[in-house]
Structures are given as structure tokens and as C-alpha cells.
Design an enzyme around this catalytic site. Structure first.
Site, PDB file in Angstrom:
ATOM      1  N   ASP A 198       0.831  -1.197   0.000  1.00 43.99           N
ATOM      2  CA  ASP A 198       0.000   0.000   0.000  1.00 43.99           C
ATOM      3  C   ASP A 198       0.872   1.256   0.000  1.00 43.99           C
ATOM      4  O   ASP A 198       1.883   1.318   0.700  1.00 43.99           O
ATOM      5  CB  ASP A 198      -0.887  -0.022   1.250  1.00 43.99           C
ATOM      6  CG  ASP A 198      -1.884   1.108   1.297  1.00 43.99           C
ATOM      7  OD1 ASP A 198      -2.749   1.172   0.409  1.00 43.99           O
ATOM      8  OD2 ASP A 198      -1.795   1.934   2.227  1.00 43.99           O
ATOM      9  N   GLU A 250      14.751 -15.426  -0.639  1.00 44.52           N
ATOM     10  CA  GLU A 250      15.190 -16.543   0.193  1.00 44.52           C
ATOM     11  C   GLU A 250      14.151 -17.663   0.237  1.00 44.52           C
ATOM     12  O   GLU A 250      14.472 -18.787   0.640  1.00 44.52           O
ATOM     13  CB  GLU A 250      15.443 -16.064   1.628  1.00 44.52           C
ATOM     14  CG  GLU A 250      16.560 -15.050   1.767  1.00 44.52           C
ATOM     15  CD  GLU A 250      16.608 -14.474   3.174  1.00 44.52           C
ATOM     16  OE1 GLU A 250      15.889 -15.012   4.058  1.00 44.52           O
ATOM     17  OE2 GLU A 250      17.331 -13.485   3.393  1.00 44.52           O
TER      18      GLU A 250
END
Length: 535
Positions: A198, A250
Site C-alpha cells: 500500500d 530466500e
């Protein structure tokens, strides 16, 4: 397309949790309600869902005022319900994105409560943007209307670019950065496939808090082209997203970041999706484009070119929870400008014209190479609720603008599933946090499933054909056609959209795959109609 790059051509469906499905009859949608409806989204043919905020919140801005980033508001369920939703979606082959709101917290967040208690000059206040002075630190205005600074009884001011209950975080503070890295890992560990970020362009502010005297741009609007204002699109945001990207990389399975960044021109927006930053950014210039062939072609070309420069996909969108639904927006004459909500007494759209253009617009959009977002209910052809009583409005923009802006409630009304059920099947009772118009019965899902020519079946067919012909991973080649129309080829599919006053011909030998409305008696494409065909 490899799994890791699923997002490059995905169709992602936005769910506004409080308005999607209510499992317990309290009038507020919830996570169990969403979970129960997921098989229907699989049948529709989307690839993923994006959930607007469901975190604990006082709900002053419909959950975009977050009090706890690691929980679920009891109105929506529990963390266990979130886990079940994620697991169910994955079992159905749907990926799950969640909203992340990093520009500001709720004023009820533990950090802000601690800052108020600690007082001026305290370490707790360093996490937010506090300033001293007899007058506001600068001339900035809130996006929702009124000043962007609120004074406390102790004399200090704090910045809130949105509601007074949404204090802006200080992203130059290392604790803020570390906290959000931990929040990312919390949800990634629970299995989410990514985050819609956002106000992604707002985290870093000009260090001098330079005055900005231009009128405030309200929600759902692009700043005029030119140097970025001192509160938006500052260079420092990119360092943050490079760090976030390293965290997502990751994790296996192609976890993604999506920018809500009201930034132009497209070249500046494309900087958010460079290879080491975010994966997608909503194409708001496309959303705001008028229903006109020349303007749309220019935006399509410039969007594709800007994203190609950074090897990014283009992410198309027509509606979301912040703008007037496109089935109503397109019911006005082209080029009349953005409307910050529509209410009783306002000029009203032509509903039939708006839906006709909306159906054509989605065929045009879904045939473009790249990813696309759908907003809940648009597959039903839902218009804006333009007759919503003003006393029912809850958007803070309504009050803070002095009732000059109707706000965003009209696109957030709970959607209809069953024409003859209580709350049109939204929940088991008649309760609905925003009143639904009686005309909603005409748009209910059960009135459209299996009905040839219905808007729902148009979407379902389009998504099936899009996948079968790999349009999302294709390449656009413009074709010559009549003035006032657009025609292009993507792989083996030809797309013709007529914006003009006169019917236009399809290429010779074309075999129709899908049409937003029937062709005329002479086999020509009528006004405000889009056609997919094969040569």
C-alpha cells in the site's frame, strides 16, 4: 512459464474481505466466508487472490489503519482461519497475496501509543514523524482532505498523510526497517505468496519537509507529470524494496511484491519493478485512460516500452477498492475526468452503456501481454452503488473533505451471490455493513452461471481462452484498422475493439473465439464491442 515466474502472466483477483462473504451473519465479510468461496474462484479461472487488510484495526479507514501486523481482526476471524484460507487456496492451485501497509500505522498501534506516553524527544517518537513549532511544520495536506499535521496537547505535531488516526512512520529509522523485515518473514513463513504494498511510493519523505502548495491529489488520482512532490516517489524508497526483495528471494515458489504506486510517467513507475526490486506495479495510467482508441494505444505502447526497459511485466487493472467501478466509470462521456465517488444528486452514469464498454474493456485488457488484476464483482458486471445514502458512508474522505468527496464506499458494497437469498447471499442474514441496492439481484452470480452471454460467463470464457492461447506471455503486434478502433495480434489471436461511431470489419477469414456483444447482421464489430478471433 516456470513456476518461479508465475506472476508475469497471472490473473489475480482482489478480495475486499469485509464485502466478499460473511459466514456468521454479522454483516461483515470474514476469512471463513472467503475460504468457502474459493472453489468458485478456481472455477472462474483466476491464478491467485489478493486480500485487502484483515489485521487488527479500529477500522477508521477500513483496515488500512493497522494496529497489529501479525494478527487477524476478530471481525474477520483468527490466525487459524488465515492459515486455513492459505492452505485451502494452495490445495485449489490458487496463490495468496496479502496487503501490507508500511507508510503508516493505526494510532492504536503499540508503537504510537508508546510514543504518546513517552513525550517529546523520546526514542519512541523517533519511529514516527514528530516536529515542534507553534505552526504546522509545512503546508502539506492530507490525501483525505485537510491539513496533514495534527497537534498534540504537549505542543508537538505528527504527520498523517491520510487520516488523523494513521500516523506516518519514519522510514529513516532502523527499527522501522527491521520491524517490517520481520513482518515479511512472519507471513512468508505462514505460506503467503506475496504482498501488495500500500502507498508504495510514500515511505520516504523529503528530508527538509519542503512546502508543497499544489492542491492535494485525492485517493485514486495521479499527480500531474513533473518533479515528484516531497512526500511521494522519493529516491530512498528503492533501497527499501531492494532489501525486501532479498528477503523474498530466500523463499521458494516465486514470492512477489506488488507496488501500489500512483506515479507517472511510466518510466518512473517502471523503476519500482527493476530486476532487484518489486515484481509488479499496478498500471494506474491505464486504469485512468479515457475510453478512446488513440489515448489507450499510447498508454499501452508507453507502458510496454517502459517495462521492457527493465525486463518487467506490465500489470493491467481496470478497477479496485479505491476507484469508481469501471462499469459505471465508462458510462460517462470519455474524457470527463475522474470522479471521487458518485452519490445521490450527482450526475449519473448510463448503466447500459457503462456495462457494454466494461465488457469490451476487459476483453481488451485480458488479451494484452502481462499480468492482470480483477476486482471482486466485476465478473458480475457490478456497477458502482451510486445511490448509497450519505448517512451510510464510512470512508474518512467523506468527512475530512467536508462532504466534497463522496469517497470510495460505492465500490465496496458487499457483492451479490444469490438473487433471492438474504443479503443476496453475502451472508446468512440481511445484515450488511453497507446497504446493498435492490438492483443487485439482477447481477447475482446464480442469475449468471451457465447463462450464455452473461458477464460472468464472458469472464470465464475469456480467462480460459487467455490461458489456452498463452496471451499473458505473448507479444502485441498492432494491425491496421479503421480510425476509432484498435486491432492487434497476440500470438494466434486477433483482437479488435471498436471505440468509434461506425461498425468495423474483422480481418478476412477471421473465426470468432469470443465477443463482448453479438456482431451486427453484416458480421461487423459494433460500437463499444471487442472481439477475439483467429485467422
Amino acid at each position: 512459464m516456470p513456476t518461479e515466474a508465475w506472476w508475469r502472466d497471472a490473473v489475480i483477483y482482489q478480495i475486499y474481505p469485509r464485502s466478499f462473504a460473511d459466514s456468521d451473519g454479522d454483516g461483515m465479510g470474514d476469512l471463513p466466508g472467503i475460504t468457502a468461496r474459493l472453489p468458485g474462484l478456481r472455477r472462474l479461472g483466476v491464478d491467485a487472490i489478493w486480500l485487502s487488510p484483515f489485521y487488527p484495526s479500529p477500522q477508521h479507514d477500513a483496515g488500512y489503519d493497522v494496529a497489529d501486523y501479525r494478527g487477524v481482526d476478530p471481525r474477520f476471524g483468527s490466525l487459524g482461519d488465515a492459515d486455513k484460507l492459505i492452505d485451502t487456496a494452495h490445495e485449489l492451485g490458487l496463490r495468496v497475496l496479502v496487503d501490507l501497509v508500511p507508510n503508516h500505522t493505526s494510532s492504536e498501534h503499540a508503537w504510537f501509543r508508546a510514543a504518546l506516553a513517552a513525550g517529546p524527544g523520546s526514542p519512541e517518537r523517533q519511529r514516527y514523524i514528530f516536529r515542534d513549532g507553534a505552526e504546522p511544520p509545512n503546508t502539506w495536506q492530507s490525501v483525505f482532505g485537510g491539513p496533514a499535521w495534527e497537534r498534540l496537547p504537549d505542543g508537538q505535531w505528527y504527520l498523517h498523510l491520510f487520516d488523523v488516526s494513521q500516523p506516518d512512520l519514519n522510514w529513516d529509522h532502523p527499527e522501522v526497517r527491521a520491524e517490517f523485515l520481520d513482518i515479511l518473514r512472519f507471513w512468508l513463513d505462514r505460506g503467503v505468496d506475496g504482498f501488495r504494498v500500500d502507498v508504495a511510493h510514500g515511505l520516504i519523505k523529503d528530508a527538509d519537509l519542503t512546502d508543497w502548495t499544489a492542491p492535494s491529489v485525492v485517493l485514486g488520482g495521479l499527480e500531474p507529470a513533473g518533479p515528484p512532490p516531497p512526500m511521494w516517489d522519493q529516491e530512498g524508497v528503492h533501497e527499501i524494496y531492494r532489501q525486501w526483495r532479498s528477503v523474498l528471494d530466500e523463499y521458494p515458489g516465486g514470492r512477489i511484491l506488488v507496488a501500489e504506486a500512483w506515479v507517472q510517467p511510466e518510466e518512473r513507475l517502471a523503476r519500482y519493478v527493476r530486476p532487484d526490486e518489486m515484481h509488479q506495479a499496478f498500471n494506474f495510467p491505464y486504469l485512468e485512460a479515457p475510453w478512446a482508441a488513440t489515448e489507450l494505444r499510447e498508454i499501452i505502447d508507453s507502458s510496454l516500452a517502459a517495462n521492457d526497459e527493465v525486463s518487467a511485466t506490465t500489470t493491467w487493472v481496470l478497477s479496485n477498492h479505491d476507484v469508481v467501478r469501471h462499469a459505471s466509470r465508462l458510462g460517462f462521456p470519455p474524457g470527463e475526468g475522474r470522479r471521487p465517488g458518485i452519490g445521490i444528486g450527482d450526475p449519473q452514469p448510463d448503466a447500459g452503456l457503462g456495462l457494454r464498454r466494461a465488457r469490451a474493456a476487459v476483453l481488451l485488457m485480458l488479451a494484452l501481454p502481462g499480468s492482470a488484476y480483477l476486482y471482486q464483482g466485476e465478473e458480475l458486471g457490478l456497477p458502482e452503488h451510486t445511490g448509497l445514502p450519505d448517512e451510510a458512508r464510512q470512508d474518512p474522505a467523506w468527512e475530512r473533505s467536508g462532504h466534497a468527496e463522496r469517497g470510495r464506499d460505492g465500490c465496496r458494497v458487499p457483492i451479490p451471490w444469490e438473487a433471492d437469498a438474504p443479503s443476496f447471499g453475502f451472508g446468512p442474514t440481511d445484515a450488511s455493513w453497507l446497504p446493498q441496492p435492490a438492483i443487485w439481484a439482477e447481477y447475482a452470480l446464480d442469475r449468471q452461471v451457465g447463462v450464455p452471454g452473461s458477464t460472468y460467463e464472458l469472464y470465464r470464457s475469456a480467462l480460459s481462452i487467455r490461458r489456452a492461447h498463452e496471451l499473458g506471455s505473448g507479444e502485441l503486434v498492432w494491425l491496421a484498422t479503421d480510425p476509432g478502433a484498435l486491432a492487434f495480434r497476440n500470438g494466434d489471436v486477433v483482437v479488435v475493439t471498436n471505440f468509434g461511431d461506425e461498425p468495423v470489419a474483422l480481418p478476412g477469414g477471421a473465426r470468432i473465439l469470443l465477443s463482448s456483444e453479438p456482431l451486427d447482421a453484416g458480421g461487423l464489430v459494433p460500437t463499444d464491442v471487442a472481439v477475439w478471433a483467429m485467422l
